[in-house]
Design a protein around this motif. Structure first.
Motif, PDB file in Angstrom:
ATOM      1  N   ARG A 182      29.199 -24.189 -23.161  1.00 27.01           N
ATOM      2  CA  ARG A 182      27.775 -23.908 -22.977  1.00 27.01           C
ATOM      3  C   ARG A 182      27.429 -22.430 -23.170  1.00 27.01           C
ATOM      4  O   ARG A 182      26.332 -22.009 -22.825  1.00 27.01           O
ATOM      5  CB  ARG A 182      27.337 -24.308 -21.550  1.00 27.01           C
ATOM      6  CG  ARG A 182      27.326 -25.781 -21.254  1.00 27.01           C
ATOM      7  CD  ARG A 182      26.422 -26.086 -20.046  1.00 27.01           C
ATOM      8  NE  ARG A 182      26.775 -25.339 -18.872  1.00 27.01           N
ATOM      9  CZ  ARG A 182      27.665 -25.709 -17.946  1.00 27.01           C
ATOM     10  NH1 ARG A 182      28.309 -26.862 -18.090  1.00 27.01           N
ATOM     11  NH2 ARG A 182      27.917 -24.961 -16.901  1.00 27.01           N
ATOM     12  N   LEU A 183      28.362 -21.651 -23.735  1.00 29.74           N
ATOM     13  CA  LEU A 183      28.121 -20.202 -23.788  1.00 29.74           C
ATOM     14  C   LEU A 183      26.861 -19.876 -24.600  1.00 29.74           C
ATOM     15  O   LEU A 183      25.993 -19.128 -24.147  1.00 29.74           O
ATOM     16  CB  LEU A 183      29.353 -19.485 -24.359  1.00 29.74           C
ATOM     17  CG  LEU A 183      29.299 -17.964 -24.388  1.00 29.74           C
ATOM     18  CD1 LEU A 183      28.961 -17.371 -23.021  1.00 29.74           C
ATOM     19  CD2 LEU A 183      30.615 -17.373 -24.888  1.00 29.74           C
ATOM     20  N   GLN A 184      26.731 -20.478 -25.790  1.00 27.27           N
ATOM     21  CA  GLN A 184      25.551 -20.167 -26.620  1.00 27.27           C
ATOM     22  C   GLN A 184      24.265 -20.651 -25.960  1.00 27.27           C
ATOM     23  O   GLN A 184      23.248 -19.954 -25.963  1.00 27.27           O
ATOM     24  CB  GLN A 184      25.679 -20.823 -27.981  1.00 27.27           C
ATOM     25  CG  GLN A 184      26.802 -20.251 -28.807  1.00 27.27           C
ATOM     26  CD  GLN A 184      26.662 -20.669 -30.248  1.00 27.27           C
ATOM     27  OE1 GLN A 184      26.028 -19.965 -31.036  1.00 27.27           O
ATOM     28  NE2 GLN A 184      27.233 -21.812 -30.575  1.00 27.27           N
ATOM     29  N   ASP A 185      24.332 -21.852 -25.371  1.00 28.11           N
ATOM     30  CA  ASP A 185      23.116 -22.391 -24.717  1.00 28.11           C
ATOM     31  C   ASP A 185      22.690 -21.485 -23.566  1.00 28.11           C
ATOM     32  O   ASP A 185      21.507 -21.251 -23.359  1.00 28.11           O
ATOM     33  CB  ASP A 185      23.372 -23.805 -24.176  1.00 28.11           C
ATOM     34  CG  ASP A 185      23.667 -24.776 -25.304  1.00 28.11           C
ATOM     35  OD1 ASP A 185      23.124 -24.562 -26.405  1.00 28.11           O
ATOM     36  OD2 ASP A 185      24.439 -25.726 -25.089  1.00 28.11           O
ATOM     37  N   PHE A 186      23.690 -20.985 -22.825  1.00 29.13           N
ATOM     38  CA  PHE A 186      23.356 -20.109 -21.696  1.00 29.13           C
ATOM     39  C   PHE A 186      22.720 -18.810 -22.208  1.00 29.13           C
ATOM     40  O   PHE A 186      21.739 -18.322 -21.637  1.00 29.13           O
ATOM     41  CB  PHE A 186      24.603 -19.801 -20.852  1.00 29.13           C
ATOM     42  CG  PHE A 186      24.274 -19.011 -19.610  1.00 29.13           C
ATOM     43  CD1 PHE A 186      23.806 -19.646 -18.474  1.00 29.13           C
ATOM     44  CD2 PHE A 186      24.392 -17.621 -19.590  1.00 29.13           C
ATOM     45  CE1 PHE A 186      23.467 -18.917 -17.326  1.00 29.13           C
ATOM     46  CE2 PHE A 186      24.055 -16.891 -18.453  1.00 29.13           C
ATOM     47  CZ  PHE A 186      23.599 -17.544 -17.320  1.00 29.13           C
ATOM     48  N   ILE A 187      23.257 -18.283 -23.295  1.00 23.58           N
ATOM     49  CA  ILE A 187      22.667 -17.063 -23.875  1.00 23.58           C
ATOM     50  C   ILE A 187      21.196 -17.327 -24.214  1.00 23.58           C
ATOM     51  O   ILE A 187      20.318 -16.509 -23.937  1.00 23.58           O
ATOM     52  CB  ILE A 187      23.458 -16.620 -25.129  1.00 23.58           C
ATOM     53  CG1 ILE A 187      24.866 -16.144 -24.722  1.00 23.58           C
ATOM     54  CG2 ILE A 187      22.721 -15.508 -25.883  1.00 23.58           C
ATOM     55  CD1 ILE A 187      25.814 -15.934 -25.881  1.00 23.58           C
ATOM     56  N   ASN A 188      20.934 -18.497 -24.772  1.00 27.18           N
ATOM     57  CA  ASN A 188      19.551 -18.806 -25.166  1.00 27.18           C
ATOM     58  C   ASN A 188      18.619 -19.005 -23.978  1.00 27.18           C
ATOM     59  O   ASN A 188      17.402 -18.945 -24.118  1.00 27.18           O
ATOM     60  CB  ASN A 188      19.524 -20.044 -26.073  1.00 27.18           C
ATOM     61  CG  ASN A 188      20.136 -19.721 -27.430  1.00 27.18           C
ATOM     62  OD1 ASN A 188      20.191 -18.550 -27.823  1.00 27.18           O
ATOM     63  ND2 ASN A 188      20.622 -20.737 -28.134  1.00 27.18           N
ATOM     64  N   LEU A 189      19.207 -19.238 -22.801  1.00 27.14           N
ATOM     65  CA  LEU A 189      18.375 -19.325 -21.586  1.00 27.14           C
ATOM     66  C   LEU A 189      17.777 -17.970 -21.235  1.00 27.14           C
ATOM     67  O   LEU A 189      16.784 -17.875 -20.526  1.00 27.14           O
ATOM     68  CB  LEU A 189      19.216 -19.763 -20.383  1.00 27.14           C
ATOM     69  CG  LEU A 189      19.381 -21.213 -20.029  1.00 27.14           C
ATOM     70  CD1 LEU A 189      20.185 -21.316 -18.737  1.00 27.14           C
ATOM     71  CD2 LEU A 189      18.035 -21.896 -19.849  1.00 27.14           C
TER      72      LEU A 189
END
Ligand SMILES: Cc1cc2nc3c(=O)[nH]c(=O)nc-3n(C[C@H](O)[C@H](O)[C@H](O)COP(=O)(O)OP(=O)(O)OC[C@H]3O[C@@H](n4cnc5c(N)ncnc54)[C@H](O)[C@@H]3O)c2cc1C
Length: 430
Positions: A85-92
């Motif tokens: 989920r690293l990229q998704d978290f960055i997009n948060l």
């Protein structure tokens, strides 16, 4: 009986972080035989306050490892990476993950130490093991969930048990009434009170406002009063300059002050952590109260400047007598349930360690978290989360956990290399 180098009481974030630090030390050639004893059946971070919309009040970078070792396997960033989920978290675009997610991170970290932790066992007391006039070991007594008593021996101990509910005097005699409970039991207790319609929340901090908003969202039938001593809800101040009091170096500064100066600092920064919800919580509550004025349907109130004077219970409900702090006038209000969001005490370690009290004068703690002891007491006992008055407000939070556990780990590694245990942690850490 086996003798451990270290027994840990509790396996919350503080002792999980310590397990990680000790693992780093093991890789550097300082292995310690350690075991943690946790009373919960499995890891959960404030289980009964894992509300759907609750977020962290601290940056995810103040996780179990980053501030000590950003390359650790146990950083929140690596957890995200492992979970995909690293990229998704960055997009948060946030520093503040949900509490559900941080709980999952802590569970993931704890799962690496299944062999070093016994769950479902509560430590009830710690006794001295003497050789002549000297205390050489500690006997740690615990009780498991079916009532069996266990005993273990250790050279050193770390007590990281978090807080115990602070119950106001007027409610103390009613502790066994299931309609009156502390915020730390919120989710499980409210689930058993399906019929409750009129609910009072006592308190003005983050837990009080989170519970207010959670109850508001549960049912349009509920009527909620938020009752507080203060004249207004104050938001938590986490602005950049103020936040520097949570920096690692501030612990040294705080510890080096006189008791009077420390007291003044704690007072000055009280609203960074106590009776201080996040500003968005206050705004959401204000919006709900405003909408009541628009619709003319009044379900909830915020009652400021009042304290509970007396409490009466009957099978029909709970009657609170509320005293106005300015006029001293009393008003009576009836409820089906009372939730005490009244904070925590951090002195329970003294009860668990009471049989050792003669060796631990005043339970005072050194800069590196070791309880000071008499010369004939050889084991080292450390505490985490119980030294706010000497180490600062960060002590009960996650802010310094990653670094504090390395300080304790270094002290332990040195002590076990000096079996006699004669060196002090000040010399070890200097
Ligand atoms: C609802 C809530 C939200 C919070 N949110 C934040 C936040 O966003 N940021 C922040 O920095 N801080 C927050 N805090 C502060 C919190 O104290 C720390 O985040 C953190 O939990 C401290 O970790 P700990 O391990 O010292 O204590 P705890 O998390 O309280 O863990 C102590 C553990 O010891 C166990 N235990 C207790 N007594 C015994 C015994 N006798 N025998 C065996 N086991 C025992 C308990 O079951 C528990 O698992 C929050 C606190 C609460 C209550």
């Amino acid at each position: 009986m086996k003798i451990y180098d270290l027994l840990g009481i509790g396996f919350g974030p503080s002792n999980i972080a310590l397990a990680i630090s000790l693992d780093e030390l093991r890789q550097l050639g300082h292995p310690l035989e350690c075991l943690f004893i946790e009373k919960q059946p499995n890891f959960a971070w404030h289980r009964d306050m894992l509300l759907n919309d609750a977020d962290m009040q601290i940056s995810f970078l103040k996780d179990l490892a980053t501030l000590r070792n950003p390359r650790s396997h146990f950083t929140f960033t690596n957890y995200l990476f492992e979970k995909g989920r690293l990229q998704d978290f960055i997009n948060l675009k946030t520093f503040f993950p949900s509490r559900q997610e941080f709980n999952d991170y802590l569970c993931w970290a704890a799962s690496h130490f299944e062999n070093n932790c016994i769950y479902h066992e509560e430590v009830i007391e710690v006794l001295p093991e003497k050789k002549g006039n000297e205390v050489t070991l500690l006997r740690v007594i615990s009780r498991d969930h079916i009532g069996n008593v266990r005993e273990r021996l250790t050279r050193n101990l770390v007590v990281s048990i978090g807080g115990t509910p602070k119950i106001p005097d007027s409610f103390r005699a009613l502790r066994n009434d299931p309609r009156i409970f502390h915020s730390s039991q919120y989710l499980s207790s409210i689930a058993d009170l399906g019929h409750a319609k009129r609910i009072a929340i006592i308190g003005a901090g983050q837990s009080a406002t989170e519970i207010f908003l959670d109850l508001h969202g549960r049912s349009s039938e509920l009527e909620i009063d938020l009752i507080m001593r203060g004249r207004a809800m104050h938001p938590s101040d986490d602005s950049p300059s103020v936040n520097e009091i949570f920096n690692i170096e501030f612990t040294d500064y705080m510890f080096s002050r006189t008791p009077e100066e420390r007291e003044r600092l704690l007072k000055e920064f009280h609203h960074t952590n106590y009776a201080a919800p996040d500003i968005d919580q206050i705004e959401n509550i204000f919006r709900i109260l405003y909408n009541q004025k628009v619709t003319g349907i009044s379900r909830h109130s915020v009652i400021t400047n009042h304290i509970t004077h007396e409490v009466e219970t009957s099978e029909y409900g709970i009657r609170l007598q509320l005293a106005d702090l300015e006029t001293q006038q009393i008003q009576e209000r009836d409820y089906d349930a009372i939730i005490l969001a009244t904070g925590y005490l951090r002195t329970h370690h003294q009860t668990i360690l009471a049989p050792l009290a003669t060796y631990l004068p005043n339970f005072s703690v050194t800069r590196h978290y070791r309880i000071e002891s008499t010369p004939n007491f050889k084991p080292a006992i450390f505490v985490q989360g119980a030294s706010e008055t000497t180490h600062g407000i960060s002590d009960s939070l996650l802010s310094v956990t990653a670094v504090r556990t390395r300080e304790i780990g270094d002290a332990l590694a040195s002590l076990t290399h000096n079996e006699a245990g004669t060196i002090t942690d000040r010399r070890v850490i200097a």
